[in-house]
Scaffold this motif. Structure first.
Motif, mmCIF file in Angstrom:
data_model
loop_
_atom_site.group_PDB
_atom_site.id
_atom_site.type_symbol
_atom_site.label_atom_id
_atom_site.label_comp_id
_atom_site.label_asym_id
_atom_site.label_seq_id
_atom_site.Cartn_x
_atom_site.Cartn_y
_atom_site.Cartn_z
ATOM 1 N N GLU A 92 25.514 -2.301 16.521
ATOM 2 C CA GLU A 92 25.308 -2.202 15.085
ATOM 3 C C GLU A 92 23.934 -2.735 14.763
ATOM 4 O O GLU A 92 23.480 -3.713 15.362
ATOM 5 C CB GLU A 92 26.383 -2.987 14.331
ATOM 6 C CG GLU A 92 26.599 -2.392 12.970
ATOM 7 C CD GLU A 92 27.644 -3.133 12.153
ATOM 8 O OE1 GLU A 92 28.071 -2.579 11.160
ATOM 9 O OE2 GLU A 92 27.989 -4.258 12.507
ATOM 10 N N PHE A 93 23.258 -2.112 13.825
ATOM 11 C CA PHE A 93 21.893 -2.481 13.478
ATOM 12 C C PHE A 93 21.002 -2.506 14.715
ATOM 13 O O PHE A 93 20.141 -3.364 14.878
ATOM 14 C CB PHE A 93 21.858 -3.843 12.761
ATOM 15 C CG PHE A 93 22.774 -3.891 11.575
ATOM 16 C CD1 PHE A 93 22.726 -2.885 10.624
ATOM 17 C CD2 PHE A 93 23.704 -4.894 11.425
ATOM 18 C CE1 PHE A 93 23.575 -2.906 9.537
ATOM 19 C CE2 PHE A 93 24.550 -4.920 10.345
ATOM 20 C CZ PHE A 93 24.488 -3.928 9.395
ATOM 21 N N GLY A 94 21.267 -1.566 15.633
ATOM 22 C CA GLY A 94 20.404 -1.412 16.796
ATOM 23 C C GLY A 94 20.631 -2.435 17.894
ATOM 24 O O GLY A 94 19.932 -2.432 18.892
ATOM 25 N N GLN B 100 34.159 5.171 3.467
ATOM 26 C CA GLN B 100 34.391 5.912 2.231
ATOM 27 C C GLN B 100 35.019 7.281 2.485
ATOM 28 O O GLN B 100 35.886 7.729 1.742
ATOM 29 C CB GLN B 100 33.063 6.083 1.493
ATOM 30 C CG GLN B 100 33.212 6.701 0.121
ATOM 31 C CD GLN B 100 31.879 6.939 -0.559
ATOM 32 O OE1 GLN B 100 30.829 6.924 0.076
ATOM 33 N NE2 GLN B 100 31.910 7.150 -1.853
ATOM 34 N N GLY C 83 32.360 -0.971 3.152
ATOM 35 C CA GLY C 83 32.542 -0.850 1.706
ATOM 36 C C GLY C 83 31.497 -0.020 1.010
ATOM 37 O O GLY C 83 31.487 0.087 -0.212
ATOM 38 N N ARG C 84 30.622 0.582 1.793
ATOM 39 C CA ARG C 84 29.532 1.308 1.187
ATOM 40 C C ARG C 84 30.005 2.446 0.280
ATOM 41 O O ARG C 84 30.811 3.268 0.679
ATOM 42 C CB ARG C 84 28.708 1.898 2.310
ATOM 43 C CG ARG C 84 27.675 2.736 1.781
ATOM 44 C CD ARG C 84 26.712 3.012 2.825
ATOM 45 N NE ARG C 84 26.083 4.187 2.359
ATOM 46 C CZ ARG C 84 25.585 5.086 3.117
ATOM 47 N NH1 ARG C 84 25.629 4.925 4.393
ATOM 48 N NH2 ARG C 84 25.024 6.130 2.611
ATOM 49 N N GLY C 85 29.512 2.473 -0.948
ATOM 50 C CA GLY C 85 29.869 3.539 -1.879
ATOM 51 C C GLY C 85 31.204 3.331 -2.550
ATOM 52 O O GLY C 85 31.640 4.156 -3.343
ATOM 53 N N ARG D 19 32.147 0.460 -4.226
ATOM 54 C CA ARG D 19 32.156 -0.625 -5.192
ATOM 55 C C ARG D 19 32.786 -0.211 -6.520
ATOM 56 O O ARG D 19 33.485 -0.971 -7.151
ATOM 57 C CB ARG D 19 30.724 -1.093 -5.429
ATOM 58 C CG ARG D 19 30.682 -2.360 -6.259
ATOM 59 C CD ARG D 19 29.292 -2.896 -6.353
ATOM 60 N NE ARG D 19 28.655 -2.912 -5.034
ATOM 61 C CZ ARG D 19 27.390 -3.235 -4.855
ATOM 62 N NH1 ARG D 19 26.638 -3.542 -5.871
ATOM 63 N NH2 ARG D 19 26.862 -3.235 -3.645
ATOM 64 N N LYS D 20 32.538 1.040 -6.910
ATOM 65 C CA LYS D 20 32.994 1.462 -8.230
ATOM 66 C C LYS D 20 34.448 1.928 -8.244
ATOM 67 O O LYS D 20 34.974 2.295 -9.262
ATOM 68 C CB LYS D 20 32.083 2.588 -8.729
ATOM 69 C CG LYS D 20 30.702 2.082 -9.059
ATOM 70 C CD LYS D 20 29.767 3.192 -9.429
ATOM 71 C CE LYS D 20 29.435 4.070 -8.257
ATOM 72 N NZ LYS D 20 28.341 5.006 -8.516
ATOM 73 N N GLU E 207 27.534 3.195 18.449
ATOM 74 C CA GLU E 207 27.021 2.980 17.095
ATOM 75 C C GLU E 207 27.497 4.067 16.149
ATOM 76 O O GLU E 207 27.875 3.815 15.016
ATOM 77 C CB GLU E 207 25.491 2.988 17.180
ATOM 78 C CG GLU E 207 24.789 2.522 15.948
ATOM 79 C CD GLU E 207 23.311 2.305 16.206
ATOM 80 O OE1 GLU E 207 22.792 2.855 17.198
ATOM 81 O OE2 GLU E 207 22.679 1.596 15.416
ATOM 82 N N SER E 208 27.466 5.321 16.624
ATOM 83 C CA SER E 208 28.003 6.428 15.838
ATOM 84 C C SER E 208 28.298 7.537 16.833
ATOM 85 O O SER E 208 27.922 7.445 17.990
ATOM 86 C CB SER E 208 26.987 6.910 14.810
ATOM 87 O OG SER E 208 25.925 7.582 15.456
ATOM 88 N N GLU F 239 27.037 10.382 17.145
ATOM 89 C CA GLU F 239 25.842 11.081 17.649
ATOM 90 C C GLU F 239 25.098 10.258 18.697
ATOM 91 O O GLU F 239 24.317 10.804 19.467
ATOM 92 C CB GLU F 239 24.866 11.407 16.512
ATOM 93 C CG GLU F 239 25.395 12.335 15.444
ATOM 94 C CD GLU F 239 26.122 11.581 14.358
ATOM 95 O OE1 GLU F 239 25.529 10.700 13.742
ATOM 96 O OE2 GLU F 239 27.320 11.866 14.152
ATOM 97 N N ASP G 81 34.280 20.186 4.413
ATOM 98 C CA ASP G 81 34.793 19.497 3.234
ATOM 99 C C ASP G 81 36.019 20.206 2.646
ATOM 100 O O ASP G 81 36.469 19.893 1.551
ATOM 101 C CB ASP G 81 33.697 19.359 2.170
ATOM 102 C CG ASP G 81 33.131 20.712 1.755
ATOM 103 O OD1 ASP G 81 33.637 21.734 2.246
ATOM 104 O OD2 ASP G 81 32.194 20.742 0.945
#
Lengths: 651, 272
Positions: free
Chosen positions: A33-35, A120, A144-146, A148-149, A258-259, A261, A625
């Motif tokens: 994570e984070f490289g 998300q 939690g990215r995206g 919050r609302k 990491e992902s 890809e 989608d």
């Protein structure tokens, strides 16, 4: 090797406690994570798991509740499974790329009260189907990215839940529930993708998982200090056994990329010692190597060809501990120094001690390539209902055309119609809420039907699988029809990604072919063939010529087998789209759903048997989608050269 | 109406603060051509503000005034309650204003990571000498900045191309890398010059999501120029509409959509 469990270690949480006691400060999980590779020791992981388990309790989790887990491979999601068990609940991992309605079906069917979602994307899918799910109580999200609302009345972040858990002071209850876990209790529920019908929830007990993990880990001498890369879907039984069962049993380290890809880069950085991949991953790697060698300079190409030939000759012998002369050994060492070593390093396979492939047949060339590199690549045969292992190849008895001998503790029998049955400590408890299917699959004595037809080879005791039992049929002439056998031969060509052969109750066989865009696209580039889409490339006359030549060669090899000579492909077409799980044509584990393909493309099949030379067709496609679209195409139909067809039919 | 300078909370729960940047009676001429004619508008803290208009309306010139690349002949630019004097672009960057370009301006031969690292330049204090020797503060600074860059890489989901030279990337990804570089500067105000130009529908959706997430997650104020009306209306809190260098509309997307002058400008009524 780990000492046998000193009693009482009959659950995953119990094994975790043992690992913490035995090697608490060794790395248990890593994630890039984070490289940077972040790591957690066994003790740290156990603390995280405890906090989450306590958090589940604060939400009111009861013993026996189902907790679904959806997301890509991440340590926190593996912990969620163990935390669920500690809280007396049953983890239900789901395919991260499943569409909303597939997830809805599973959640509804198991009545999950909680879902641990990776990000998300997963939360959104659940939000879409929320009104259908009456039992769903709370969603726990990791990233939690995206979000919050979003309305948080029924949603909590993973970290917040852990915080609540740490503050709750309910560890006594957790320990009580953990201690109560018995060998027959549910360990996990996994939904099988199923090539037909609705997915079924396979319930595996603690005994199933732990006995199987123990047996298989001992079979391959797995040990603490081994490294695996966890990159295959968490909902797949194999990943559960490798990344949880065997990892917990032996105490080795699970590394998460990491992902999706970055998988190949991460593979190279970690250099796993124990590696599992479906044939398509090995195929893809080999295709990439070959493409790059085509583009390499003349000297490099010469060096590669020369020393790969040495490798092919000597590598497998060394692996199988056959006698090798001093000269040969020297040659292989030279090849290793010049070509094989660096190549293995590039592929991230330098340290692989045990490698497995399963799920589909693997092409002999692919198999031989990796064996030439000195990689101990073996095959295994298994299914979810067996907790993976039915047969596997012991070191030194590796072949591309068998799936090995029965795994430790497994008994095999072959029914009269050729179907393979097995009985083992790994045999699943039941299909959840589906007594009927359970009864038709597993008999009173514990024998389970695999649905595959095969035979045990005389002399070696190795199992050979021919095809899915229900797919094996008869042609109009009465000759044996085994589509998979032919499809596999076709798929061994790098140009061909997928093939579907038809012919049951017909006069002759026909086939749909999917080209491999990487391989064919590269070939087109090198030959100055312009194309603007997959569809256009698939119908290019020169592509069709190549495929026709492949089909003719396959026919020749099929004809060599008297029993199956009737399965030669007389006519074929190249499909204008890739068969896709989103369109329902394949399972999430990329197995072709024959019946659905047959129904969906019935116009094409009619044309194959109708003698036309081309056909216009419209096909509905589903985007990632979930939106739908339509593609139209005119497909060419070609005749392929057939060997001696008349003679065989006349018999 | 949202003309008050009192902070307010949007329907989706974001807080829009006071005025961050105030453009007062800006006029910009190139020789005899008036590219911008006496335009005033403000950008409030935390909002997504769009500037739209037909080709040649003066949108890019406006963005260049905001970024300090052009100095208007008339009018004043107020930033964070102070009148901004005439400045060089690098001085503007130090104020906390970062931008992306309509025609991608990345270092093609450098990797994605290195490109984004250049965005951290305004936050590096050690001089070239110390950085070359890699001693003292230089190393600690590099580590700290790399960490921030890695968070942005994670945020924009470009981990797989971290070490790829930018020249090898497709257009859509280059746009994303440019956004990453601008974000690396941790701007107070982010200027995006046609972030969706030349993208297909899927890439546009991705980019929209990233813009919203940047605004939501980092609280960055965003001013953007865009052609694609649909995108603008979905993304922005308030929109300025320009035509022939004049401001012909200003307000929420709904207000702007109902403005007759705006409709005329877009549907092409003759101007006399």
């Amino acid at each position: 090797m780990t000492a046998p469990a000193p009693g009482g270690e009959n659950s995953v949480p119990a094994l975790l406690a043992r690992n913490v006691a035995q090697h608490g400060n060794k790395a248990a999980y890593r994630e890039k994570e984070f490289g940077i590779w972040q790591s957690w020791t066994w003790a740290e992981a156990a603390a995280e798991i405890d906090a989450l388990a306590a958090g589940f309790l604060t939400l009111g989790a009861n013993v026996g509740d189902h907790i679904a887990i959806a997301g890509r491979n991440r340590p926190a999601l593996y912990w969620a499974m163990v935390a669920a068990q500690k809280a007396g609940c049953v983890p239900v991992p789901l395919y991260a790329d499943a569409a909303a309605e597939e997830i809805a079906y599973a959640l509804e069917h198991c009545g999950a009260r909680f879902v641990v979602a990776g990000d998300q994307e997963q939360v959104d899918k659940i939000a879409d189907i929320r009104d259908q799910l009456h039992e769903l109580d709370h969603v726990i999200y990791l990233d939690g990215r995206g979000l919050r609302k979003y309305d948080h009345t029924h949603m909590t972040s993973y970290a917040d839940l852990q915080k609540a858990g740490r503050a709750a002071g309910n560890m006594a209850e957790i320990e009580k529930r953990t201690a109560a876990l018995g060998p027959d209790d549910k360990c996990v529920m996994l939904y099988t993708s199923g090539t037909t019908g609705r997915p079924k929830g396979v319930v595996l007990s603690n005994t199933n998982v732990i006995e199987t993990s123990k047996n298989s880990a001992e079979f391959d001498h797995l040990r603490p200090g081994d490294e695996v890369l966890a990159y295959l879907p968490m909902a797949w039984v194999g990943d559960f056994i490798f990344s949880i069962g065997q990892a917990m049993w032996t105490g080795f380290c699970v590394n998460c990329p990491e992902s999706a890809e970055t998988m190949h880069t991460d593979l190279r950085e970690i250099g796993p010692t124990y590696f599992f991949a479906p044939p398509r991953v090995f195929e893809q790697q080999l295709t990439n190597v070959m493409i790059r060698m085509e583009d390499a300079g003349r000297f490099k190409k010469w060096l590669f060809d020369k020393y790969m030939a040495v490798g092919r000759k000597i590598g497998p012998k060394i692996l199988d501990a056959e006698p090798v002369s001093g000269m040969e050994r020297f040659q292989y060492r030279l090849a290793d120094w010049l070509v094989i070593g660096p190549l293995k390093n590039t592929l991230g396979l330098s340290r692989v001690r045990v490698g497995y492939t399963a799920g589909e047949a693997i092409g002999p060339e692919i198999f031989d390539f990796y064996r030439a590199l000195g990689i101990n690549l073996k095959q295994l045969y298994g299914q979810t209902e067996a907790t993976v292992f039915i047969t596997q190849q012991p070191d030194g008895e590796v072949r591309s055309d068998t799936v090995g001998v029965p795994s430790p503790g497994v008994e095999l029998k072959i029914a009269e119609n050729g179907e393979v049955f097995y009985r083992s400590p790994g045999v699943f408890v039941e299909y959840y809420k589906n007594a009927e299917s359970t009864a038709s699959t597993k008999d009173a004595d514990g024998w389970v039907a695999t649905g595959d037809a095969g035979f045990i080879e005389e002399g070696t005791g190795h199992l050979r699988i021919i095809d899915r039992a229900k797919d094996v049929g008869k042609m109009a002439s009465g000759a044996l029809f085994a589509p998979k056998y032919v499809e596999n031969k076709l798929k061994f060509y790098p140009d061909i990604l997928e093939a579907v052969v038809f012919g049951a109750d017909r006069e002759y066989c026909t086939a749909f072919i999917n080209i491999d865009l990487t391989a064919v696209g590269n070939w087109a580039e090198r030959n100055n063939i312009a194309y603007s889409s997959y569809q256009e490339l698939s119908q290019h006359p020169r592509v069709l010529d190549t495929i026709e030549a492949h089909v003719a060669e396959v026919n020749k090899s099929v004809a060599a087998d008297e029993m199956l000579a009737g399965c030669q492909v007389h006519r074929f077409l190249v499909l204008h789209k890739e068969l896709d799980a989103d369109d329902g044509e394949m399972t999430r584990t990329r197995k072709v759903r024959r019946r659905i393909v047959e129904e969906k493309f019935d116009d094409l099949i009619a044309a194959l048997y109708g003698g036309q030379s081309e056909i216009y067709t419209e096909t509905e496609v589903t985007y990632e989608d979930g939106r739908k679209g339509k593609i139209t195409a005119t497909l060419a139909i070609r005749d392929a050269t057939v060997v001696n067809a008349g003679k065989v039919a006349a018999e | 109406m949202k003309d008050t300078v009192e902070p307010y909370v949007t329907d989706d729960g974001r807080t829009i603060g006071g005025v961050l940047m105030d453009m007062r009676n800006i006029t910009l001429r190139f020789g005899g051509v008036e590219a911008i004619k006496d335009i005033s508008f403000d950008i409030r803290e935390g909002e997504i503000r769009a500037i739209i208009g037909p080709n040649g309306a003066g949108k890019s010139s406006m963005l260049n005034v905001i970024s300090g690349f052009y100095n208007p002949q008339e009018g004043e630019v107020w930033f964070r309650g102070e009148k901004r004097p005439q400045m060089k672009p690098y001085q503007v960057a130090r104020l906390g204003i970062a931008r992306t370009f309509q025609n991608i301006a990345l270092f093609e031969g450098m990797t994605v990571l290195d490109n984004i690292m250049t965005g951290r330049l305004t936050h590096m204090k050690s001089g070239m000498f110390w950085q070359a020797l890699w001693v003292g503060r230089a190393e600690a600074e590099e580590v700290e900045n790399r960490e921030r860059v890695e968070r942005i890489i994670d945020f924009l989901e470009i981990q797989a191309i971290r070490k790829t030279p930018v020249g090898r990337l497709p257009y859509g990804l280059k746009k994303r890398v440019e956004l990453a570089r601008a974000l690396a500067a941790e701007p107070k105000l982010l200027l995006l010059d046609e972030p969706m130009a030349g993208m297909n529908v899927e890439e546009k959706e991705d980019m929209s999501r990233f813009i919203l997430d940047v605004n939501d997650e980092f609280g960055t104020t965003i001013a953007l120029i865009e052609h694609d009306m649909g995108v603008v209306m979905d993304l922005s809190d308030r929109v300025v509409v320009m035509d022939y260098g004049r401001k012909i509309g200003d307000g929420t997307p709904d207000e702007v959509r109902g403005n007759q002058e705006v409709i005329d400008a877009y549907l092409g009524v003759s101007h006399d």
